[in-house]
Motif scaffolding. Structure first.
Motif, PDB file in Angstrom:
ATOM      1  N   LEU A   1       0.851  -1.188   0.000  1.00 43.01           N
ATOM      2  CA  LEU A   1       0.000   0.000   0.000  1.00 43.01           C
ATOM      3  C   LEU A   1       0.890   1.243   0.000  1.00 43.01           C
ATOM      4  O   LEU A   1       1.167   1.814   1.055  1.00 43.01           O
ATOM      5  N   PRO A   2       1.356   1.693  -1.173  1.00 45.95           N
ATOM      6  CA  PRO A   2       2.279   2.830  -1.229  1.00 45.95           C
ATOM      7  C   PRO A   2       1.651   4.117  -0.690  1.00 45.95           C
ATOM      8  O   PRO A   2       0.423   4.318  -0.775  1.00 45.95           O
ATOM      9  N   LEU A   3       2.490   4.989  -0.145  1.00 42.43           N
ATOM     10  CA  LEU A   3       2.006   6.245   0.419  1.00 42.43           C
ATOM     11  C   LEU A   3       1.295   7.125  -0.609  1.00 42.43           C
ATOM     12  O   LEU A   3       0.272   7.738  -0.266  1.00 42.43           O
ATOM     13  N   PRO A   4       1.783   7.223  -1.858  1.00 45.31           N
ATOM     14  CA  PRO A   4       1.021   8.034  -2.830  1.00 45.31           C
ATOM     15  C   PRO A   4      -0.395   7.507  -3.078  1.00 45.31           C
ATOM     16  O   PRO A   4      -1.323   8.291  -3.305  1.00 45.31           O
ATOM     17  N   VAL A   5      -0.568   6.197  -3.004  1.00 43.48           N
ATOM     18  CA  VAL A   5      -1.910   5.623  -3.165  1.00 43.48           C
ATOM     19  C   VAL A   5      -2.797   6.034  -1.989  1.00 43.48           C
ATOM     20  O   VAL A   5      -3.966   6.397  -2.172  1.00 43.48           O
ATOM     21  N   LEU A   6      -2.248   6.002  -0.788  1.00 47.88           N
ATOM     22  CA  LEU A   6      -3.026   6.419   0.387  1.00 47.88           C
ATOM     23  C   LEU A   6      -3.398   7.899   0.301  1.00 47.88           C
ATOM     24  O   LEU A   6      -4.518   8.283   0.647  1.00 47.88           O
ATOM     25  N   ARG A   7      -2.451   8.732  -0.141  1.00 49.31           N
ATOM     26  CA  ARG A   7      -2.751  10.162  -0.280  1.00 49.31           C
ATOM     27  C   ARG A   7      -3.846  10.387  -1.319  1.00 49.31           C
ATOM     28  O   ARG A   7      -4.758  11.195  -1.112  1.00 49.31           O
ATOM     29  N   ALA A   8      -3.762   9.678  -2.430  1.00 49.44           N
ATOM     30  CA  ALA A   8      -4.786   9.810  -3.470  1.00 49.44           C
ATOM     31  C   ALA A   8      -6.142   9.310  -2.973  1.00 49.44           C
ATOM     32  O   ALA A   8      -7.184   9.901  -3.277  1.00 49.44           O
ATOM     33  N   LEU A   9      -6.139   8.258  -2.188  1.00 50.51           N
ATOM     34  CA  LEU A   9      -7.376   7.720  -1.634  1.00 50.51           C
ATOM     35  C   LEU A   9      -8.018   8.708  -0.661  1.00 50.51           C
ATOM     36  O   LEU A   9      -9.244   8.888  -0.667  1.00 50.51           O
ATOM     37  N   ALA A  10      -7.200   9.353   0.157  1.00 57.98           N
ATOM     38  CA  ALA A  10      -7.727  10.353   1.093  1.00 57.98           C
ATOM     39  C   ALA A  10      -8.359  11.514   0.337  1.00 57.98           C
ATOM     40  O   ALA A  10      -9.473  11.959   0.670  1.00 57.98           O
ATOM     41  N   ALA A  11      -7.676  12.002  -0.680  1.00 60.96           N
ATOM     42  CA  ALA A  11      -8.219  13.113  -1.461  1.00 60.96           C
ATOM     43  C   ALA A  11      -9.471  12.685  -2.231  1.00 60.96           C
ATOM     44  O   ALA A  11     -10.437  13.451  -2.329  1.00 60.96           O
ATOM     45  N   SER A  12      -9.470  11.476  -2.754  1.00 56.88           N
ATOM     46  CA  SER A  12     -10.633  10.983  -3.509  1.00 56.88           C
ATOM     47  C   SER A  12     -11.866  10.865  -2.620  1.00 56.88           C
ATOM     48  O   SER A  12     -12.985  11.152  -3.059  1.00 56.88           O
ATOM     49  N   GLY A  13     -11.663  10.450  -1.385  1.00 50.83           N
ATOM     50  CA  GLY A  13     -12.791  10.352  -0.466  1.00 50.83           C
ATOM     51  C   GLY A  13     -13.422  11.702  -0.172  1.00 50.83           C
ATOM     52  O   GLY A  13     -14.646  11.844  -0.150  1.00 50.83           O
ATOM     53  N   VAL A  14     -12.585  12.703   0.023  1.00 50.48           N
ATOM     54  CA  VAL A  14     -13.105  14.059   0.265  1.00 50.48           C
ATOM     55  C   VAL A  14     -13.819  14.568  -0.977  1.00 50.48           C
ATOM     56  O   VAL A  14     -14.895  15.181  -0.892  1.00 50.48           O
ATOM     57  N   LEU A  15     -13.222  14.315  -2.149  1.00 50.07           N
ATOM     58  CA  LEU A  15     -13.863  14.751  -3.393  1.00 50.07           C
ATOM     59  C   LEU A  15     -15.190  14.034  -3.627  1.00 50.07           C
ATOM     60  O   LEU A  15     -16.138  14.642  -4.137  1.00 50.07           O
ATOM     61  N   LEU A  16     -15.269  12.761  -3.277  1.00 51.71           N
ATOM     62  CA  LEU A  16     -16.527  12.033  -3.419  1.00 51.71           C
ATOM     63  C   LEU A  16     -17.599  12.633  -2.516  1.00 51.71           C
ATOM     64  O   LEU A  16     -18.732  12.861  -2.944  1.00 51.71           O
ATOM     65  N   TYR A  17     -17.233  12.910  -1.274  1.00 56.91           N
ATOM     66  CA  TYR A  17     -18.171  13.516  -0.320  1.00 56.91           C
ATOM     67  C   TYR A  17     -18.680  14.849  -0.848  1.00 56.91           C
ATOM     68  O   TYR A  17     -19.893  15.085  -0.923  1.00 56.91           O
ATOM     69  N   ALA A  18     -17.750  15.720  -1.236  1.00 55.91           N
ATOM     70  CA  ALA A  18     -18.142  17.041  -1.731  1.00 55.91           C
ATOM     71  C   ALA A  18     -18.853  16.930  -3.083  1.00 55.91           C
ATOM     72  O   ALA A  18     -19.782  17.696  -3.365  1.00 55.91           O
ATOM     73  N   GLY A  19     -18.416  15.982  -3.911  1.00 55.15           N
ATOM     74  CA  GLY A  19     -19.033  15.818  -5.220  1.00 55.15           C
ATOM     75  C   GLY A  19     -20.493  15.430  -5.140  1.00 55.15           C
ATOM     76  O   GLY A  19     -21.305  15.863  -5.970  1.00 55.15           O
ATOM     77  N   VAL A  20     -20.841  14.632  -4.154  1.00 53.01           N
ATOM     78  CA  VAL A  20     -22.253  14.269  -3.970  1.00 53.01           C
ATOM     79  C   VAL A  20     -23.071  15.525  -3.679  1.00 53.01           C
ATOM     80  O   VAL A  20     -24.160  15.719  -4.237  1.00 53.01           O
TER      81      VAL A  20
END
Length: 138
Positions: free
Chosen positions: A63-82
């Protein structure tokens, strides 16, 4: 921890059910207690257990750190995108009832997506915090 073979084998046995339980909590959260935050913490606990037993370097290969960072940002974007999609459909921010023809189904879809975003973000941030502290020099 290389000498603790019983602990390592036991952890390999328990990590998949922990992750499966996290998915159950995630997708059952709109029907009962639980949801994104709890599922994210449970999933991160499985990753932390793996890191404690097999090491930070091996965990970062899985689980590379860049993947975790992208996942964190994607979750926030999904929340706001809804919320933004709800506004574009004529409702208020996070007014899920406009997401489907039947307001009840719209509520279900909206809650599911928002909780998924929360779960992704919490999992990624908890894992990043642990791995950051684990990588510090004394």
């Amino acid at each position: 921890m290389k000498r603790h073979s019983i602990l390592r084998v036991t952890a390999k046995f328990f990590i998949p059910p922990i992750m499966l339980f996290a998915l159950y909590v995630q997708f059952h959260g709109d029907f009962g207690p639980g949801g994104g935050f709890q599922a994210g913490v449970i999933f991160a606990a499985a990753v932390i257990l793996y890191a404690l037993l097999f090491g930070r370097a091996r965990t970062e290969k899985v689980l590379p750190l860049p993947v975790l960072r992208a996942l964190a940002a994607s979750g926030v974007l999904l929340y706001a995108g809804v919320g933004v999609v709800d506004m574009l459909l004529g409702g208020a921010f996070l007014d899920y009832s406009v997401m489907a023809h039947d307001p009840h189904h719209g509520q279900h879809y909206g809650i599911l997506l928002v909780e998924l975003g929360v779960g992704m973000t919490v999992f990624a941030i908890m894992s990043l915090i642990f791995l950051s502290f684990a990588g510090r020099k004394r």
